[in-house]
Design a protein around this motif. Structure first.
Motif, PDB file in Angstrom:
ATOM      1  N   GLN A 130     -70.992  -1.472  22.999  1.00 14.97           N
ATOM      2  CA  GLN A 130     -70.153  -0.309  22.689  1.00 14.97           C
ATOM      3  C   GLN A 130     -70.992   0.831  22.142  1.00 14.97           C
ATOM      4  O   GLN A 130     -70.799   1.987  22.506  1.00 14.97           O
ATOM      5  CB  GLN A 130     -69.071  -0.683  21.669  1.00 14.97           C
ATOM      6  CG  GLN A 130     -68.016  -1.590  22.227  1.00 14.97           C
ATOM      7  CD  GLN A 130     -67.007  -2.006  21.169  1.00 14.97           C
ATOM      8  OE1 GLN A 130     -67.239  -1.903  19.971  1.00 14.97           O
ATOM      9  NE2 GLN A 130     -65.863  -2.496  21.623  1.00 14.97           N
ATOM     10  N   VAL A 131     -71.944   0.506  21.281  1.00 13.11           N
ATOM     11  CA  VAL A 131     -72.838   1.521  20.726  1.00 13.11           C
ATOM     12  C   VAL A 131     -73.658   2.162  21.842  1.00 13.11           C
ATOM     13  O   VAL A 131     -73.807   3.383  21.905  1.00 13.11           O
ATOM     14  CB  VAL A 131     -73.759   0.905  19.645  1.00 13.11           C
ATOM     15  CG1 VAL A 131     -74.816   1.890  19.190  1.00 13.11           C
ATOM     16  CG2 VAL A 131     -72.936   0.401  18.467  1.00 13.11           C
ATOM     17  N   PHE A 134     -71.551   4.506  23.879  1.00 15.85           N
ATOM     18  CA  PHE A 134     -71.313   5.729  23.120  1.00 15.85           C
ATOM     19  C   PHE A 134     -72.539   6.644  23.174  1.00 15.85           C
ATOM     20  O   PHE A 134     -72.419   7.863  23.301  1.00 15.85           O
ATOM     21  CB  PHE A 134     -70.956   5.400  21.667  1.00 15.85           C
ATOM     22  CG  PHE A 134     -70.833   6.612  20.796  1.00 15.85           C
ATOM     23  CD1 PHE A 134     -69.735   7.443  20.916  1.00 15.85           C
ATOM     24  CD2 PHE A 134     -71.814   6.930  19.877  1.00 15.85           C
ATOM     25  CE1 PHE A 134     -69.612   8.574  20.125  1.00 15.85           C
ATOM     26  CE2 PHE A 134     -71.704   8.048  19.087  1.00 15.85           C
ATOM     27  CZ  PHE A 134     -70.598   8.882  19.205  1.00 15.85           C
ATOM     28  N   GLN A 137     -72.916   9.227  25.977  1.00 18.96           N
ATOM     29  CA  GLN A 137     -71.987  10.351  26.060  1.00 18.96           C
ATOM     30  C   GLN A 137     -72.743  11.665  25.835  1.00 18.96           C
ATOM     31  O   GLN A 137     -73.607  11.750  24.957  1.00 18.96           O
ATOM     32  CB  GLN A 137     -70.876  10.207  25.010  1.00 18.96           C
ATOM     33  CG  GLN A 137     -70.046   8.964  25.152  1.00 18.96           C
ATOM     34  CD  GLN A 137     -69.311   8.916  26.482  1.00 18.96           C
ATOM     35  OE1 GLN A 137     -68.747   9.893  26.927  1.00 18.96           O
ATOM     36  NE2 GLN A 137     -69.335   7.763  27.115  1.00 18.96           N
ATOM     37  N   PHE A 140     -72.949  12.962  22.201  1.00 17.28           N
ATOM     38  CA  PHE A 140     -73.917  12.262  21.369  1.00 17.28           C
ATOM     39  C   PHE A 140     -75.328  12.778  21.642  1.00 17.28           C
ATOM     40  O   PHE A 140     -76.111  12.997  20.707  1.00 17.28           O
ATOM     41  CB  PHE A 140     -73.869  10.747  21.606  1.00 17.28           C
ATOM     42  CG  PHE A 140     -74.937  10.008  20.849  1.00 17.28           C
ATOM     43  CD1 PHE A 140     -74.749   9.693  19.519  1.00 17.28           C
ATOM     44  CD2 PHE A 140     -76.136   9.657  21.467  1.00 17.28           C
ATOM     45  CE1 PHE A 140     -75.751   9.024  18.804  1.00 17.28           C
ATOM     46  CE2 PHE A 140     -77.123   9.005  20.760  1.00 17.28           C
ATOM     47  CZ  PHE A 140     -76.930   8.685  19.427  1.00 17.28           C
TER      48      PHE A 140
END
Length: 167
Positions: A130-131, A134, A137, A140
């Motif tokens: 999940q990290v 993310f 993105q 980020f």
């Protein structure tokens, strides 16, 4: 204060080594790639292996030969050109490996052949996938670039070199 700085530098070094290691593992983890030291890494996208493996977990797969796979091993295989599956081997037959996700009631339709096998799951790192998703993105990446630029500017001005710039 020196001790705290040393501990902080050690922690930063360990985190850097882990991030670079995972980045390299991902780089060499294409289904037909060579892997990194016999391993490949993937982010799990479905809950078919709940409760053993959850969507968003990161798995590290050992490139185990087909002959060494046994009943109850959790394996990753290439189902189609763009789809990897991680399920449990429930039986080994002449037609190939029979697999099923732990959360599924039925066996998978297709049998896994040797040429589709990527390997056996050795480690599961909860939430790391999940990290990593993310971090891909755009927001980020932009935020990371801003932080890096600000960090460089602060460092430059603290060094005193900015005072020597002719006007």
């Amino acid at each position: 204060m020196k001790v705290l700085k040393g501990i902080g530098n050690t922690i930063l070094f360990i985190i850097t080594v882990l991030v670079v290691g995972i980045a390299l593992l991902n780089f060499f983890s294409s289904p037909d790639g060579k892997g990194l030291l016999g391993y490949k890494g993937y982010t799990v996208l479905s809950d078919s292996m709940e409760p053993t493996i959850s969507a968003g977990d990161y798995i590290i797969v050992s490139m185990t030969p087909f002959e060494e796979i046994e009943k109850n091993d959790i394996i990753t295989y290439q189902e189609s050109e763009n789809t990897l599956v991680t399920h449990r081997a429930v039986e080994k037959t002449d037609e190939g490996l029979v697999t099923r996700g732990d959360a599924n009631d039925t066996e998978d339709v297709r049998r896994v052949q040797a040429n589709a096998l990527i390997g056996e799951v050795r480690w599961v790192v909860p939430y790391l996938g999940q990290v990593m998703l993310f971090m891909r993105q755009p927001l980020f990446i932009i935020a990371l670039m801003v932080v890096l630029i600000l960090s460089l500017l602060v460092s430059y001005y603290r060094s005193g070199k900015a005072e020597h710039i002719p006007e």
